[in-house]
Design a protein around this motif. Structure first.
Motif, PDB file in Angstrom:
ATOM      1  N   GLU B 375      24.469 -34.883 -11.251  1.00 40.76           N
ATOM      2  CA  GLU B 375      23.410 -34.057 -11.843  1.00 40.76           C
ATOM      3  C   GLU B 375      22.816 -33.079 -10.843  1.00 40.76           C
ATOM      4  N   GLU B 376      22.554 -33.535  -9.605  1.00 41.03           N
ATOM      5  CA  GLU B 376      21.899 -32.652  -8.623  1.00 41.03           C
ATOM      6  C   GLU B 376      22.806 -31.474  -8.293  1.00 41.03           C
ATOM      7  N   THR B 377      24.119 -31.767  -8.132  1.00 36.53           N
ATOM      8  CA  THR B 377      25.048 -30.683  -7.807  1.00 36.53           C
ATOM      9  C   THR B 377      25.124 -29.696  -8.960  1.00 36.53           C
ATOM     10  N   LYS B 379      22.890 -28.997 -11.039  1.00 39.62           N
ATOM     11  CA  LYS B 379      21.657 -28.226 -11.069  1.00 39.62           C
ATOM     12  C   LYS B 379      21.663 -27.182  -9.952  1.00 39.62           C
ATOM     13  N   ALA B 380      22.044 -27.616  -8.734  1.00 47.03           N
ATOM     14  CA  ALA B 380      22.013 -26.709  -7.597  1.00 47.03           C
ATOM     15  C   ALA B 380      22.976 -25.543  -7.797  1.00 47.03           C
ATOM     16  N   GLN B 393      22.620 -31.804 -18.008  1.00 47.38           N
ATOM     17  CA  GLN B 393      21.738 -30.644 -17.910  1.00 47.38           C
ATOM     18  C   GLN B 393      21.568 -30.085 -19.325  1.00 47.38           C
TER      19      GLN B 393
END
Lengths: 309, 566
Positions: B375-377, B379-380, B393
């Motif tokens: 998820e973080e990747t 988003k980034a 997302q």
């Protein structure tokens, strides 16, 4: 002697014709499952003729030698495999006329096991010479896949040899014709062999050696023109050999060539039908699969056979 | 948070660095900031206000104010706000501080800015060429206004030895080159995999082999009303989203409102397009996994839909229905039952396929836990569409920035928390069913009335702008339009969804096996473009003559000259 020479010529010829026919049949069967028309059954012949006339690029002697050795290996294997007929005394089967197996008396199963590895090793040799990274990945997959199915395959062979007490395929066939087929007398081995059949044939779900979408046809990546034509024939004969062996070990061979070939088509169709509704697996999945279910079943049958003797 | 509050907060933090604020349409803001503060403002938007980076548009404004405008476009999805940060840099040796170190999703956008506008982005870790060919001369930047459309740079030195500075292969790895042409990639793109055995340690990417200069064409050759038809040809699978997106952005910039019925027709066609695209993709995914039965069956199911589109628009694909102010063809009420029956047949067959896929253990073994995009990747790197939604997302332009008729008939946003290839498959399968539902609702709600706006002004003032996103089957497409003189835009910026998603590919295939690379790449439904190289073989003599890059270039230029009638 003359009969023997005729057999030595006839055996590979039958294998060749049936092999090409099987390749064509495979395309039609798959097309029907896709609800397509598919090509005519003689399409592989057209392809082979076309490839023969195309420019062929070589990467050196080893590259060419690989093709020749693979094809030679497959053709020689055919000579050791009975293609129908029987050793039983005349009269017991009206349509039978002697066993069609030129080299039935020498070596039997053990020789066949060795010769069947000849094809993969030769192709690995030739493809390795091309130095294409896709080819070398394909070769490493081919070797791993052979390792995967050889384990259950050897256990299956051991169970059969101990059940019938012989290594001669001709003997095993005639024993089955006298009593029950292998599929009834060593049922777990038969199931195990059918499970690894797609891996031995190189069809889905185990067509990962030449997966075009992943590694651009792998070992075949650099082969074109007449090399590819010869390898197509080699592949067809290899398919025929594997299925013929299955028919001989579990389905009682054939009392004559016609019943034998009918059984070959039946087994081939069954394998193709399974293959058409499955996606391709990864090499690790193939190893895991081959070393669990088929190996387990083959081992169980071997223990049962040895204990019950 | 409203735009007014956001601007107030930024003014409080950055004071005089915020030079001016424009908000021609509510919730679409463009603020001008000083070049020194652009990184700080972008960082604050991204970190503090949860803005998602969309794209950067560079504009050559040398004739108006002796400088280049650099517009970073952000979206605040929850608040339904577009926020554009503009900075103007002097035209002499233009350079701007790169926001990529703070906003990683901007990496390609800033490399593109360097290539096409010649505005150097200071501080980029990877400042290699993204779009320009290897032998393109230094200092020639095609999107600058002094380069005419169709101008050619001088041929290189003729050696054809210009090469791309590929990343060096890590220690102990061998290189597997995938592409520019590869069985599973029917379009040109090159991926270099640095592998150890079958495991991918690292990779490098080179694409844009067939850049078609469509943006350049838009601001120097075409007129406002011609662009929708070229825009539709940006993609051969989801072209309608591009013409819709352009038309909505242009309508906004020009102050035109399309009639309700026209907007419903747009939505209807967009959903039909999504269904056919997802069906096509499912087939391709099956093919990549060697499951050709899926390919044949899904494409068979899809065919009646193509016939339906032909009946509605006259074409199986590339409908050519959009125009600024509405649509060119109405849909007869007599067709409604047929539309319904076609999509409901698909719904029924699709539900069966969905069940079959859910129960297929081999498919699961190939897809579950493969091609992870945490998820973080996601988003980034601002992954969009099913690629982003498969990583939980909840980004969907239909909900975030409603366009066409989605304000009245909303579409459900489908997400999946698993972050792997399986999640992306499930998202697409469910979205297909959701699109069928939308069509059923939409047809019920569709009002009668005209399909073209009538109050369209004769002249178009320069300097107006509009921005719009449209949810394509692969993710959102963005069109940003700045009006100019000569009946054409001053700048028309397009970002297709694959542009955003491809940047996430290296992290998705890292530590996977080679066997999983094609399906992982395929899982984002990439859309490149098509081109060919040539080998000429003289059949009679059997002699093969391979054309060099140089000769190909000379020949194709001569052919273009002939076509132009010069």
């Amino acid at each position: 002697m003359v009969t023997r020479i005729i057999h030595i010529v006839l055996s590979p010829l039958i294998a060749l014709v049936v092999a090409v026919f099987l390749l064509g049949l495979s395309r039609i069967v798959i097309a029907r499952i896709h609800r397509r028309y598919g090509p005519p059954i003689y399409q592989p012949i057209i392809d082979i003729i076309r490839l023969m006339n195309q420019q062929s690029i070589s990467h050196g002697t080893l590259f060419e030698l690989g093709v020749v050795l693979a094809l030679a290996g497959s053709i020689v294997t055919v000579l050791f495999i009975p293609l129908g007929g029987t050793n039983a005394p005349p009269g017991s089967y009206p349509l039978a006329h002697g066993l069609l197996c030129p080299l039935s008396s020498s070596g039997g199963l053990l020789v066949v096991i060795y010769l069947m590895l000849f094809g993969p090793v030769s192709i690995a040799l030739g493809a390795g010479a091309s130095e294409n990274p896709n080819a070398s990945i394909g070769v490493s997959r081919k070797m791993l896949l052979a390792l995967a199915y050889e384990v259950p395959f050897l256990l299956v062979i051991l169970a059969i040899m101990s059940h019938y007490g012989t290594i001669s395929i001709a003997e095993i066939v005639s024993r089955q014709q006298d009593s029950a087929w292998g599929v009834f007398s060593v049922p777990l081995s038969a199931v195990a062999a059918f499970l690894i059949l797609p891996a031995m044939l190189g069809i889905r779900p185990f067509d990962l050696v030449g997966a075009p979408q992943e590694i651009a046809s792998g070992p075949l990546a650099e082969y074109g023109g007449r090399y590819l034509a010869l390898l197509t024939i080699q592949n067809g004969i290899q398919v025929f050999v594997v299925i013929a062996l299955f028919v001989n070990l579990f389905l009682g061979g054939g009392v004559n060539v016609i019943t034998f070939l009918l059984k070959v088509f039946a087994v081939f169709l069954a394998a193709e039908l399974v293959s058409a509704v499955l996606p391709r697996v990864r090499i690790e999945n193939a190893l895991r699969f081959c070393w669990t279910w088929p190996t387990g079943l083959a081992l169980a049958q071997m223990i049962i056979t040895v204990v019950s003797r | 948070m409203t735009t007014a509050e956001l601007v107030r907060a930024l003014r409080h933090d950055f004071g005089a660095a915020i030079q001016s604020v424009e908000e021609p349409v509510s919730d679409k803001v463009r603020v001008a900031v000083t070049p020194e503060s652009v990184v700080a403002v972008a960082k604050s938007l991204y970190r503090d206000y949860g803005a998602r980076f969309l794209i950067t548009a560079g504009i050559d404004s040398r004739k108006d104010r002796d400088g280049f405008d650099v517009d970073h476009i952000f979206s605040l999805d929850k608040e339904q706000i577009f926020f554009i940060v503009r900075t103007t840099v002097p035209s002499d040796g233009p350079h701007v501080a790169a926001i990529t170190p703070e906003v990683p999703a901007a990496a390609w956008a800033e490399r593109e800015l360097q290539d096409l506008l010649g505005v150097k982005a200071d501080g980029l870790l990877d400042g290699r060429r993204l779009i320009l060919p290897d032998d393109w001369p230094e200092g020639v930047h095609p999107l600058r206004k002094d380069i005419k459309y169709g101008d050619w740079p001088p041929l290189g030195d003729g050696t054809g030895e210009a090469t791309y500075p590929w990343k060096p292969a890590p220690e102990g790895t061998s290189t597997v080159v995938v592409g520019p042409f590869f069985p599973v990639l029917e379009e040109p793109t090159q991926l270099r995999l640095y592998v150890d055995g079958e495991r991918v340690i690292d990779c490098d990417y080179r694409g844009f082999y067939n850049h078609r200069a469509i943006e350049k064409m838009g601001d120097s050759e075409l007129t406002y009303n011609e662009i929708p038809f070229v825009a539709e040809r940006i993609c051969g699978i989801c072209g309608f989203i591009h013409s819709s997106c352009y038309c909505e952005a242009a309508e906004e910039a020009l102050g035109i409102t399309a009639p309700r019925r026209a907007r419903y027709i747009r939505s209807l066609m967009l959903e039909l397009e999504r269904i056919h695209s997802h069906m096509l993709w499912t087939g391709i995914a099956g093919h990549i996994l060697g499951f050709d039965t899926v390919l044949m069956q899904t494409w068979r199911m899809r065919e009646p839909l193509m016939w339906l589109c032909e009946k509605i628009s006259g074409n199986r694909k590339t409908y050519g229905m959009n125009i600024i102010g509405g649509v060119r063809r109405d849909i007869s009420r007599d067709l409604y039952p047929e539309i319904l029956s076609v999509v409901e047949k698909i719904e029924q067959e699709w539900a069966q396929l969905y069940d079959a896929v859910q129960g297929d253990t081999i498919l699961k073994a190939r897809l579950v836990g493969v091609g992870m995009l945490p998820e973080e990747t996601a988003k980034a790197l601002a992954a969009v569409g099913p690629t982003g939604r498969g990583s939980n997302q909840a980004i969907d332009a239909r909900a975030d920035h409603p366009y066409a008729a989605y304000d009245e008939v909303p579409a459900k946003v489908i997400t999946h928390p698993d972050c792997d290839n399986w999640a992306r498959v499930v998202v697409r399968l469910e979205e297909t069913l959701e699109s069928v539902r939308w069509i059923r609702e939409g047809l019920k709600e569709m009002p009668d009335g005209p399909v073209m706006a009538t109050d369209i002004a004769e002249t178009v003032p320069a300097g107006h702008w509009g921005v719009c996103t449209v949810e394509a089957p692969r993710g959102e497409a963005i069109h940003y339009l700045v009006t100019g003189g000569d009946n054409r835009p001053d700048r028309w910026r397009v970002r297709a969804p694959t542009y955003a998603n491809l940047q996430a590919l290296p992290s998705m295939i890292k530590d996977e096996t080679i066997a999983d690379v094609p399906i992982t790449l395929g899982s984002m439904d990439p859309c490149f473009s098509c081109t060919e190289r040539v080998e000429v073989v003289n059949m009679r003599s059997g002699e093969a003559e391979t054309l060099t890059h140089q000769e190909l270039l000379t020949r194709s230029r001569a052919a273009t000259e002939r076509l132009r009638g010069r």
